[in-house]
Design an enzyme around this catalytic site. Structure first.
Site, PDB file in Angstrom:
ATOM      1  N   ARG A 289       0.876  -1.097  -0.058  1.00  0.00           N
ATOM      2  CA  ARG A 289      -0.105  -0.063   0.094  1.00  0.00           C
ATOM      3  C   ARG A 289       0.949   1.200  -0.014  1.00  0.00           C
ATOM      4  NH1 ARG A 289      -3.809  -0.302   4.912  1.00  0.00           N
ATOM      5  NH2 ARG A 289      -4.283  -2.575   4.920  1.00  0.00           N
TER       6      ARG A 289
ATOM      7  N   ARG B  36      -2.557   7.393   4.604  1.00  0.00           N
ATOM      8  CA  ARG B  36      -2.734   8.594   5.581  1.00  0.00           C
ATOM      9  C   ARG B  36      -1.497   9.138   5.726  1.00  0.00           C
ATOM     10  NH1 ARG B  36      -6.845   5.156   8.740  1.00  0.00           N
ATOM     11  NH2 ARG B  36      -4.900   4.135   9.059  1.00  0.00           N
TER      12      ARG B  36
HETATM   13  O1  CP3 Z   1      -1.156   2.052  -2.527  1.00  0.00           O
HETATM   14  C1  CP3 Z   1      -2.393   2.047  -2.870  1.00  0.00           C
HETATM   15  O2  CP3 Z   1      -2.763   2.991  -3.490  1.00  0.00           O
HETATM   16  C2  CP3 Z   1      -2.960   0.709  -2.769  1.00  0.00           C
HETATM   17  C3  CP3 Z   1      -4.334   0.622  -1.931  1.00  0.00           C
HETATM   18  C4  CP3 Z   1      -4.670  -0.437  -0.990  1.00  0.00           C
HETATM   19  C5  CP3 Z   1      -5.626  -0.056  -0.272  1.00  0.00           C
HETATM   20  N1  CP3 Z   1      -6.197  -1.245   0.463  1.00  0.00           N
HETATM   21  C6  CP3 Z   1      -6.207   1.097  -0.021  1.00  0.00           C
HETATM   22  C7  CP3 Z   1      -6.564   1.289   1.563  1.00  0.00           C
HETATM   23  C8  CP3 Z   1      -4.420  -1.801  -1.045  1.00  0.00           C
HETATM   24  C9  CP3 Z   1      -3.536  -2.564  -1.906  1.00  0.00           C
HETATM   25  C10 CP3 Z   1      -5.314  -2.456  -0.157  1.00  0.00           C
HETATM   26  C11 CP3 Z   1      -5.340  -3.729   0.256  1.00  0.00           C
HETATM   27  C12 CP3 Z   1      -5.770  -4.198   1.398  1.00  0.00           C
HETATM   28  N2  CP3 Z   1      -7.163  -3.891   2.054  1.00  0.00           N
HETATM   29  C13 CP3 Z   1      -5.278  -5.195   2.124  1.00  0.00           C
HETATM   30  C14 CP3 Z   1      -4.242  -6.282   1.619  1.00  0.00           C
HETATM   31  C15 CP3 Z   1      -2.875  -5.369   1.662  1.00  0.00           C
HETATM   32  C16 CP3 Z   1      -2.500  -5.662   3.361  1.00  0.00           C
HETATM   33  O3  CP3 Z   1      -2.096  -4.384   3.775  1.00  0.00           O
HETATM   34  O4  CP3 Z   1      -2.281  -6.581   3.880  1.00  0.00           O
HETATM   35  C17 CP3 Z   1      -5.963  -5.501   3.323  1.00  0.00           C
HETATM   36  C18 CP3 Z   1      -5.891  -6.500   4.548  1.00  0.00           C
HETATM   37  C19 CP3 Z   1      -6.984  -4.611   3.291  1.00  0.00           C
HETATM   38  C20 CP3 Z   1      -8.397  -4.218   4.041  1.00  0.00           C
HETATM   39  C21 CP3 Z   1      -8.190  -2.961   4.856  1.00  0.00           C
HETATM   40  N3  CP3 Z   1      -8.495  -1.642   4.013  1.00  0.00           N
HETATM   41  C22 CP3 Z   1      -7.511  -2.365   6.252  1.00  0.00           C
HETATM   42  C23 CP3 Z   1      -7.202  -3.752   7.150  1.00  0.00           C
HETATM   43  C24 CP3 Z   1      -7.575  -1.242   6.235  1.00  0.00           C
HETATM   44  C25 CP3 Z   1      -7.124  -0.290   7.347  1.00  0.00           C
HETATM   45  C26 CP3 Z   1      -8.187   0.235   8.078  1.00  0.00           C
HETATM   46  C27 CP3 Z   1      -7.245   1.504   8.994  1.00  0.00           C
HETATM   47  O5  CP3 Z   1      -8.058   2.367   8.873  1.00  0.00           O
HETATM   48  O6  CP3 Z   1      -6.264   1.152   9.558  1.00  0.00           O
HETATM   49  C28 CP3 Z   1      -8.295  -0.746   4.999  1.00  0.00           C
HETATM   50  C29 CP3 Z   1      -8.495   0.835   4.598  1.00  0.00           C
HETATM   51  C30 CP3 Z   1      -7.558   1.129   3.619  1.00  0.00           C
HETATM   52  N4  CP3 Z   1      -7.550   0.655   2.252  1.00  0.00           N
HETATM   53  C31 CP3 Z   1      -6.439   2.231   3.810  1.00  0.00           C
HETATM   54  C32 CP3 Z   1      -5.845   2.365   2.632  1.00  0.00           C
HETATM   55  C33 CP3 Z   1      -5.061   3.404   2.046  1.00  0.00           C
HETATM   56  C34 CP3 Z   1      -6.343   2.919   5.042  1.00  0.00           C
HETATM   57  C35 CP3 Z   1      -6.658   4.643   5.004  1.00  0.00           C
HETATM   58  C36 CP3 Z   1      -7.973   5.255   4.577  1.00  0.00           C
HETATM   59  O7  CP3 Z   1      -8.889   4.503   5.276  1.00  0.00           O
HETATM   60  O8  CP3 Z   1      -7.910   6.037   3.852  1.00  0.00           O
END
Ligand code: CP3
Length: 325
Positions: free
Chosen positions: A2, A6
């Protein structure tokens, strides 16, 4: 991994307070968020901004993503009736915004673009638990106690993930990453019986596309040989396994991606540099090392630390013919 997120002030400004799954529907915003990290640093690839839950939401699973927590599913999937409600993905109808973002990004980018999806186990874990979990007990209980429901669930997820990945490649993604982030909780024999056959079908279904596929998981030190058997041209490794040990377990014929501990990024840059050098020395300039973090960028990371890390890796790995050489 990712690389948007944030830790970037320009990301926080745009994302605001919406559910990220809403943001993922807005093609113009998706394009902008995908480009942001590439403007800041000289990364060798971009990844389309989306989430592993996007295709599940697109087939009607009621899911939302809570900031600081992760995906929540109000009506968890635990019975064969629940499984039968999961329909296959029709990419052109269900995720046209993802495909359009990929087409637009290809026009903007001068580095390769990655598409991605969550692997069936990791998606199953959110569906069965109803949210994030440390132990994934309910998921594993279903796997052990009700193997036929489990296999139906994994098959239904392959019928969502496989078309999603194929459509991304057909729209222009030049590599695909499969995130099996939470499969590290599975014991190897159970992986072989209950996960591997589905992963083999997934990777076999991508082969004719001719794009490289990265197969990544967290805490998978003991699963690496089985993940290799399942498929993927590149095996992604987290920081828990020294890269040379991981490489030995993966064996010849696959590339290896990893594996700096993301938490190192919070230390002074001398420490970041030393740890990156250590990873590079374990890779020993072997062909097929894709330098990366062992997992996603922590939200508190100073963006300039990442920029300098990319620069350092380019300096240390210059060879004739490299883009940055
Ligand atoms: O770099 C990029 O542009 C890729 C974007 C990306 C996101 N999610 C955006 C996101 C990717 C590759 C993912 C994959 C993803 N999502 C995974 C597999 C990769 C890994 O990290 O293991 C998983 C398990 C998820 C599920 C998910 N979505 C989680 C656990 C979270 C975090 C919740 C939190 O706030 O801590 C998300 C939300 C998310 N998806 C964020 C991003 C950038 C966090 C920031 C936000 O909510 O704006």
């Amino acid at each position: 991994m990712r690389q948007a997120g944030r830790y970037l002030p320009e990301y926080r400004r745009i994302r605001g307070g919406d559910d990220i799954l809403e943001t993922c529907l807005r093609t113009d915003v998706v394009v902008e968020l995908s480009l942001q990290p590439c403007r800041r640093m000289d990364v060798d690839a971009a990844i389309v901004f989306s989430d592993i839950m996007v295709p599940l939401a697109a087939v009607g699973v009621p899911v939302r993503i809570e900031p600081g927590r992760g995906p929540l599913v109000d009506e968890p999937v635990r019975s064969s009736d629940d499984v039968s409600r999961l329909r296959p993905l029709e990419p052109d109808v269900d995720v046209p915004h993802v495909l359009e973002a990929i087409r637009l990004l290809r026009k903007e980018l001068d580095v390769p673009l990655l598409g991605f999806a969550g692997a069936p186990f990791t998606l199953a874990s959110y569906l069965v638990e109803g949210g994030p979990s440390r132990t994934h007990e309910r998921t594993k209980a279903l796997m052990y106690a009700e193997p036929s429901t489990w296999d139906a669930l994994m098959s239904a997820l392959v019928a969502i993930v496989l078309p999603h990945l194929r459509a991304q490649a057909e729209a222009g993604a030049q590599a695909l990453q499969v995130f099996d982030s939470w499969v590290g909780v599975v014991e190897p024999n159970a992986y072989e019986r209950s996960v591997l056959p589905h992963m083999e079908r997934l990777f076999a279904g991508l082969r004719d596309l001719g794009v490289p596929v990265i197969h990544f998981g967290v805490g998978t030190g003991e699963l690496l040989p089985l993940m290799r058997r399942a498929g993927g041209d590149v095996i992604g490794v987290d920081w828990r396994t020294p890269l040379d040990v991981a490489w030995q377990r993966i064996g010849p014929g696959a590339a290896v991606q990893g594996n700096l501990d993301p938490v190192v990024l919070s230390a002074p840059f001398e420490v970041v540099a030393a740890e990156a050098e250590r990873v590079l020395s374990l890779a020993a300039m072997r062909d097929g090392h894709v330098f990366n973090l062992g997992h996603g960028v922590p939200p508190g990371t100073e963006p300039d630390t990442l920029r300098r890390l990319v620069e350092l890796v380019h300096e240390r790995t210059q060879r004739p013919g490299n883009r940055s050489a």
